[in-house]
Structures are given as C-alpha cells and as structure tokens.
Design a protein around this motif. Sequence first.
Motif, PDB file in Angstrom:
ATOM      1  N   ILE A 150      10.763 -25.184 -55.704  1.00 42.19           N
ATOM      2  CA  ILE A 150       9.783 -24.098 -55.858  1.00 42.19           C
ATOM      3  C   ILE A 150       8.689 -24.596 -56.787  1.00 42.19           C
ATOM      4  O   ILE A 150       8.959 -24.989 -57.922  1.00 42.19           O
ATOM      5  CB  ILE A 150      10.439 -22.840 -56.486  1.00 42.19           C
ATOM      6  CG1 ILE A 150      11.604 -22.354 -55.623  1.00 42.19           C
ATOM      7  CG2 ILE A 150       9.396 -21.755 -56.684  1.00 42.19           C
ATOM      8  CD1 ILE A 150      12.436 -21.259 -56.295  1.00 42.19           C
ATOM      9  N   LYS A 151       7.457 -24.609 -56.312  1.00 42.57           N
ATOM     10  CA  LYS A 151       6.345 -25.022 -57.173  1.00 42.57           C
ATOM     11  C   LYS A 151       5.836 -23.766 -57.872  1.00 42.57           C
ATOM     12  O   LYS A 151       4.934 -23.081 -57.392  1.00 42.57           O
ATOM     13  CB  LYS A 151       5.263 -25.709 -56.329  1.00 42.57           C
ATOM     14  CG  LYS A 151       4.324 -26.556 -57.150  1.00 42.57           C
ATOM     15  CD  LYS A 151       3.568 -27.536 -56.282  1.00 42.57           C
ATOM     16  CE  LYS A 151       2.423 -28.181 -57.022  1.00 42.57           C
ATOM     17  NZ  LYS A 151       2.812 -28.987 -58.180  1.00 42.57           N
ATOM     18  N   SER A 152       6.494 -23.433 -58.980  1.00 43.39           N
ATOM     19  CA  SER A 152       6.213 -22.162 -59.645  1.00 43.39           C
ATOM     20  C   SER A 152       5.250 -22.346 -60.807  1.00 43.39           C
ATOM     21  O   SER A 152       4.995 -23.457 -61.252  1.00 43.39           O
ATOM     22  CB  SER A 152       7.514 -21.543 -60.167  1.00 43.39           C
ATOM     23  OG  SER A 152       7.818 -22.064 -61.445  1.00 43.39           O
ATOM     24  N   ASN A 154       5.854 -21.728 -63.684  1.00 46.70           N
ATOM     25  CA  ASN A 154       6.591 -22.072 -64.897  1.00 46.70           C
ATOM     26  C   ASN A 154       6.920 -23.561 -64.897  1.00 46.70           C
ATOM     27  O   ASN A 154       7.881 -24.000 -64.275  1.00 46.70           O
ATOM     28  CB  ASN A 154       7.865 -21.231 -64.978  1.00 46.70           C
ATOM     29  CG  ASN A 154       8.483 -21.345 -66.342  1.00 46.70           C
ATOM     30  OD1 ASN A 154       8.477 -22.427 -66.932  1.00 46.70           O
ATOM     31  ND2 ASN A 154       8.997 -20.266 -66.856  1.00 46.70           N
ATOM     32  N   TYR A 155       6.114 -24.332 -65.593  1.00 47.98           N
ATOM     33  CA  TYR A 155       6.264 -25.791 -65.599  1.00 47.98           C
ATOM     34  C   TYR A 155       6.774 -26.320 -66.936  1.00 47.98           C
ATOM     35  O   TYR A 155       6.621 -27.497 -67.243  1.00 47.98           O
ATOM     36  CB  TYR A 155       4.916 -26.445 -65.227  1.00 47.98           C
ATOM     37  CG  TYR A 155       4.967 -27.114 -63.849  1.00 47.98           C
ATOM     38  CD1 TYR A 155       5.344 -26.378 -62.727  1.00 47.98           C
ATOM     39  CD2 TYR A 155       4.667 -28.460 -63.685  1.00 47.98           C
ATOM     40  CE1 TYR A 155       5.409 -26.974 -61.483  1.00 47.98           C
ATOM     41  CE2 TYR A 155       4.735 -29.062 -62.437  1.00 47.98           C
ATOM     42  CZ  TYR A 155       5.102 -28.313 -61.349  1.00 47.98           C
ATOM     43  OH  TYR A 155       5.171 -28.902 -60.112  1.00 47.98           O
ATOM     44  N   LEU A 156       7.385 -25.432 -67.734  1.00 44.79           N
ATOM     45  CA  LEU A 156       7.797 -25.872 -69.078  1.00 44.79           C
ATOM     46  C   LEU A 156       8.804 -27.016 -69.036  1.00 44.79           C
ATOM     47  O   LEU A 156       8.793 -27.894 -69.899  1.00 44.79           O
ATOM     48  CB  LEU A 156       8.383 -24.704 -69.872  1.00 44.79           C
ATOM     49  CG  LEU A 156       7.360 -23.898 -70.670  1.00 44.79           C
ATOM     50  CD1 LEU A 156       8.057 -22.786 -71.428  1.00 44.79           C
ATOM     51  CD2 LEU A 156       6.589 -24.791 -71.647  1.00 44.79           C
ATOM     52  N   ALA A 183      15.524 -38.371 -60.779  1.00 48.37           N
ATOM     53  CA  ALA A 183      14.945 -37.273 -59.985  1.00 48.37           C
ATOM     54  C   ALA A 183      13.492 -37.620 -59.654  1.00 48.37           C
ATOM     55  O   ALA A 183      13.187 -38.065 -58.558  1.00 48.37           O
ATOM     56  CB  ALA A 183      15.068 -35.963 -60.728  1.00 48.37           C
ATOM     57  N   GLU A 184      12.617 -37.450 -60.624  1.00 43.42           N
ATOM     58  CA  GLU A 184      11.187 -37.680 -60.381  1.00 43.42           C
ATOM     59  C   GLU A 184      10.501 -37.775 -61.738  1.00 43.42           C
ATOM     60  O   GLU A 184      11.161 -37.703 -62.774  1.00 43.42           O
ATOM     61  CB  GLU A 184      10.601 -36.531 -59.561  1.00 43.42           C
ATOM     62  CG  GLU A 184      10.737 -35.166 -60.240  1.00 43.42           C
ATOM     63  CD  GLU A 184      10.202 -34.001 -59.411  1.00 43.42           C
ATOM     64  OE1 GLU A 184       9.366 -34.232 -58.524  1.00 43.42           O
ATOM     65  OE2 GLU A 184      10.624 -32.868 -59.680  1.00 43.42           O
ATOM     66  N   CYS A 185       9.187 -37.950 -61.734  1.00 41.35           N
ATOM     67  CA  CYS A 185       8.448 -37.894 -62.990  1.00 41.35           C
ATOM     68  C   CYS A 185       7.915 -36.473 -63.176  1.00 41.35           C
ATOM     69  O   CYS A 185       8.174 -35.595 -62.353  1.00 41.35           O
ATOM     70  CB  CYS A 185       7.350 -38.942 -63.001  1.00 41.35           C
ATOM     71  SG  CYS A 185       8.037 -40.606 -63.219  1.00 41.35           S
ATOM     72  N   ILE A 211       4.099 -33.971 -51.059  1.00 39.18           N
ATOM     73  CA  ILE A 211       3.365 -34.188 -49.807  1.00 39.18           C
ATOM     74  C   ILE A 211       2.867 -35.634 -49.760  1.00 39.18           C
ATOM     75  O   ILE A 211       2.869 -36.271 -48.702  1.00 39.18           O
ATOM     76  CB  ILE A 211       2.259 -33.126 -49.685  1.00 39.18           C
ATOM     77  CG1 ILE A 211       2.956 -31.800 -49.307  1.00 39.18           C
ATOM     78  CG2 ILE A 211       1.191 -33.514 -48.665  1.00 39.18           C
ATOM     79  CD1 ILE A 211       2.203 -30.568 -49.584  1.00 39.18           C
ATOM     80  N   THR A 212       2.518 -36.187 -50.893  1.00 42.05           N
ATOM     81  CA  THR A 212       2.135 -37.602 -50.954  1.00 42.05           C
ATOM     82  C   THR A 212       3.364 -38.470 -50.673  1.00 42.05           C
ATOM     83  O   THR A 212       3.272 -39.478 -49.958  1.00 42.05           O
ATOM     84  CB  THR A 212       1.568 -37.937 -52.347  1.00 42.05           C
ATOM     85  OG1 THR A 212       0.732 -36.866 -52.772  1.00 42.05           O
ATOM     86  CG2 THR A 212       0.782 -39.232 -52.324  1.00 42.05           C
ATOM     87  N   ARG A 213       4.505 -38.076 -51.233  1.00 41.45           N
ATOM     88  CA  ARG A 213       5.780 -38.773 -50.980  1.00 41.45           C
ATOM     89  C   ARG A 213       6.053 -38.857 -49.484  1.00 41.45           C
ATOM     90  O   ARG A 213       6.353 -39.931 -48.949  1.00 41.45           O
ATOM     91  CB  ARG A 213       6.907 -38.009 -51.684  1.00 41.45           C
ATOM     92  CG  ARG A 213       8.340 -38.387 -51.307  1.00 41.45           C
ATOM     93  CD  ARG A 213       9.289 -37.360 -51.926  1.00 41.45           C
ATOM     94  NE  ARG A 213      10.699 -37.683 -51.715  1.00 41.45           N
ATOM     95  CZ  ARG A 213      11.390 -37.315 -50.627  1.00 41.45           C
ATOM     96  NH1 ARG A 213      10.796 -36.647 -49.662  1.00 41.45           N
ATOM     97  NH2 ARG A 213      12.671 -37.644 -50.532  1.00 41.45           N
ATOM     98  N   GLY A 247       1.664 -38.767 -55.980  1.00 41.86           N
ATOM     99  CA  GLY A 247       1.337 -37.369 -56.233  1.00 41.86           C
ATOM    100  C   GLY A 247      -0.083 -37.107 -55.776  1.00 41.86           C
ATOM    101  O   GLY A 247      -0.876 -38.045 -55.640  1.00 41.86           O
ATOM    102  N   THR A 248      -0.389 -35.844 -55.554  1.00 41.37           N
ATOM    103  CA  THR A 248      -1.727 -35.493 -55.075  1.00 41.37           C
ATOM    104  C   THR A 248      -2.801 -36.002 -56.037  1.00 41.37           C
ATOM    105  O   THR A 248      -3.786 -36.586 -55.610  1.00 41.37           O
ATOM    106  CB  THR A 248      -1.835 -33.965 -54.906  1.00 41.37           C
ATOM    107  OG1 THR A 248      -0.923 -33.584 -53.882  1.00 41.37           O
ATOM    108  CG2 THR A 248      -3.238 -33.543 -54.529  1.00 41.37           C
ATOM    109  N   ALA A 249      -2.596 -35.775 -57.332  1.00 39.87           N
ATOM    110  CA  ALA A 249      -3.613 -36.201 -58.300  1.00 39.87           C
ATOM    111  C   ALA A 249      -3.568 -37.707 -58.507  1.00 39.87           C
ATOM    112  O   ALA A 249      -4.601 -38.380 -58.474  1.00 39.87           O
ATOM    113  CB  ALA A 249      -3.403 -35.471 -59.620  1.00 39.87           C
TER     114      ALA A 249
HETATM  115  N1  PMP Z   1       6.825 -33.619 -58.517  1.00 40.14           N
HETATM  116  C1  PMP Z   1       6.294 -32.646 -59.279  1.00 40.14           C
HETATM  117  C2  PMP Z   1       7.143 -32.005 -60.310  1.00 40.14           C
HETATM  118  C3  PMP Z   1       4.956 -32.269 -59.098  1.00 40.14           C
HETATM  119  O1  PMP Z   1       4.436 -31.295 -59.845  1.00 40.14           O
HETATM  120  C4  PMP Z   1       4.171 -32.927 -58.125  1.00 40.14           C
HETATM  121  C5  PMP Z   1       2.724 -32.578 -57.961  1.00 40.14           C
HETATM  122  N2  PMP Z   1       2.554 -31.452 -57.139  1.00 40.14           N
HETATM  123  C6  PMP Z   1       4.773 -33.928 -57.348  1.00 40.14           C
HETATM  124  C7  PMP Z   1       6.094 -34.237 -57.575  1.00 40.14           C
HETATM  125  C8  PMP Z   1       3.998 -34.622 -56.259  1.00 40.14           C
HETATM  126  O2  PMP Z   1       3.808 -33.747 -55.183  1.00 40.14           O
HETATM  127  P1  PMP Z   1       2.546 -33.868 -54.223  1.00 40.14           P
HETATM  128  O3  PMP Z   1       2.552 -35.235 -53.651  1.00 40.14           O
HETATM  129  O4  PMP Z   1       2.762 -32.809 -53.194  1.00 40.14           O
HETATM  130  O5  PMP Z   1       1.343 -33.612 -55.063  1.00 40.14           O
END
Ligand code: PMP
Length: 285
Positions: A150-152, A154-156, A183-185, A211-213, A247-249
């Motif tokens: 869930i991309k919520s 709340n990113y704490l 997991a991820e960064c 989505i970049t993944r 990542g998108t950015a």
């Molecule tokens: N993991 C997290 C926790 C993120 O916030 C993001 C950025 N949205 C990603 C991975 C990369 O996802 P995407 O390629 O969809 O930007």
Amino acid sequence: MSRLIFMNDRIVPEHEARVSVFDHGLLYGDGVFEGLRSYSGRVFRLDAHLDRLWASAKAICLTIPLSKEVVAQAVNDTLAANNLVDGYVRLIVTRGVGSLGLDPNRTRDPQVIVIADTIALYPKEHYEKGLRIVTAATQRVQSAALSPRIKSLNYLNNIMAKLEGLQAGCVEALMLNHKGEVAECTGDNIFVVRGGRLLTPPPDAGILEGITRNAVMELAHAAGIDCREATLTRHDLYTADECFLTGTAAEVIPVVDIDGRLIGSGVPGPITARLTRDFHALVRG
Ligand code: PMP
C-alpha cells in the motif's frame, strides 16, 4: 515560481490549493499517493500508476471520487498547465475531512490532488560513480501489520530508515524485513547481479512493487538476461557482482558500497550500464 495545482475538479494557483486541518490525510496519514514522471511530454506507465493507486485505495477502503480517466486527464492537464515536458507528478488522495477520532466512516470529501514539478535528481556523480548505502536498523514494516504494497501517506517507517542513512552520510538506506531478509531501500527497489543472473526480492519480502522495478525486469528479459525474484540476505548483496536501485525519481542508479563492503570491483557494472541505457531508451521511446 508559483505552481498550478489540480484540486478535485479544477486547477488552482498554489496559494489556493489548501487542505483542511481536519483532513485525516494530515491527522493520521490516512490516504494514498503515487509519484509519476513524464518524459518528453508523456507520462511513463500512467495506467500502471493509476492501477496501483486504486489498489492502495481499495486496501484501505477509500473510494476515489473520480474515475481513472478523469484522474489521468488531470495528471496530463496539470503538467501542461505548468509547462512541464519532463516533470515529476505527485498524485494524492486523502481520506478527507472528519472528526478527531480515527473512524474513516466519519469523514467526507476525499481530496484528489495533483502536483507537477521539476524533478530534483540525485547528483550526476552518483549515477556515474555509484552510491554508497548502509543497512538501517529500522526494519520494513511487516505485511501482517501494514502491507508495504500500500503506497500510503504514512511513510514514517521509511523516513526512520532514511534518517539512519543520512546520519551515516548516505542518500539511501537498505531495509530488511522482520526475518532479516533484504526488502528494499527507503524509496527504491533493489537488484543484484550474481553470476550473470539478475535477482530482486519478491513482493512477499515486504516491498512496494515498483513500476520501475517491473520495467527493468521486462528489459532484462528482452535483453536475454536471466532475471528472477529471489529471497536475498545481506551476504548475497555483499558478495554480488553488481547492485543497483530502481525508482520513479531515481530511475536506475548503481550501488558500489554496502555497509563498507565494495560491490564487485567497486565501480558500476556492465549489466547495470546496459539496463540503464535500455531504461532511458524505453522511457523516451
Ligand atoms: N519502494 C518504495 C518504498 C517507494 O516509495 C518507491 C517509490 N515509489 C519504490 C520502491 C519504487 O517504486 P516506483 O518504481 O514505482 O517508483
């Protein structure tokens, strides 16, 4: 420079784009969002971002008051209104105004907001030389507590790990799940190359399915690079030939040092370079 912001049904100047102090997006981080990018005037994988936004909203029982078509148009219109051809878009849906209690049933008017801006990338040097990252002590939140899919608002959890990275002089930090697996960064997905094979943690490792993944996995398949999801430990990272984040950015960015261990020979590797090139060709294609 004052920006133009989409708010629910129209585009308004930045100073008119206001959210109530009673919005549960502010009070509780109750809402969902997406970060998107446009290249040469076209939003990259807009449909995938909208699908993920709708999935995030569904998971928290939030009904987005506009159709996907209308939101897609709002994203494009907001970019155009701000004269952005290459830009970054933040799409937000808040729970809306409610009482001070948690109850989402006592809220109304979810706010649909689109912000379009220029994109502040990592410095060019990071892309050329690669990043140094460290493992954060803050674990990725467990799916049973709150799904990282869930991309919520709340990113704490990620911010706590980001703070640890910054305190160690790094712009990104690695997060492990409660089992100690990679997991991820904090805002990017992670890949490694081992023996010519591309590996990345599966969604059930507790990641946001980027989505970049997904685009990079498709590019790897197209390039004949064996790519698969795999459970990874820090040892797998330390002993990898190559490592990069997506990542998108950030787009695709090499990692050359993890917790003080040089990855491969300590310079960005050939598969990373190949996929970076292919990614740039894809987004502008
Ligand atoms: N993991 C997290 C926790 C993120 O916030 C993001 C950025 N949205 C990603 C991975 C990369 O996802 P995407 O390629 O969809 O930007």
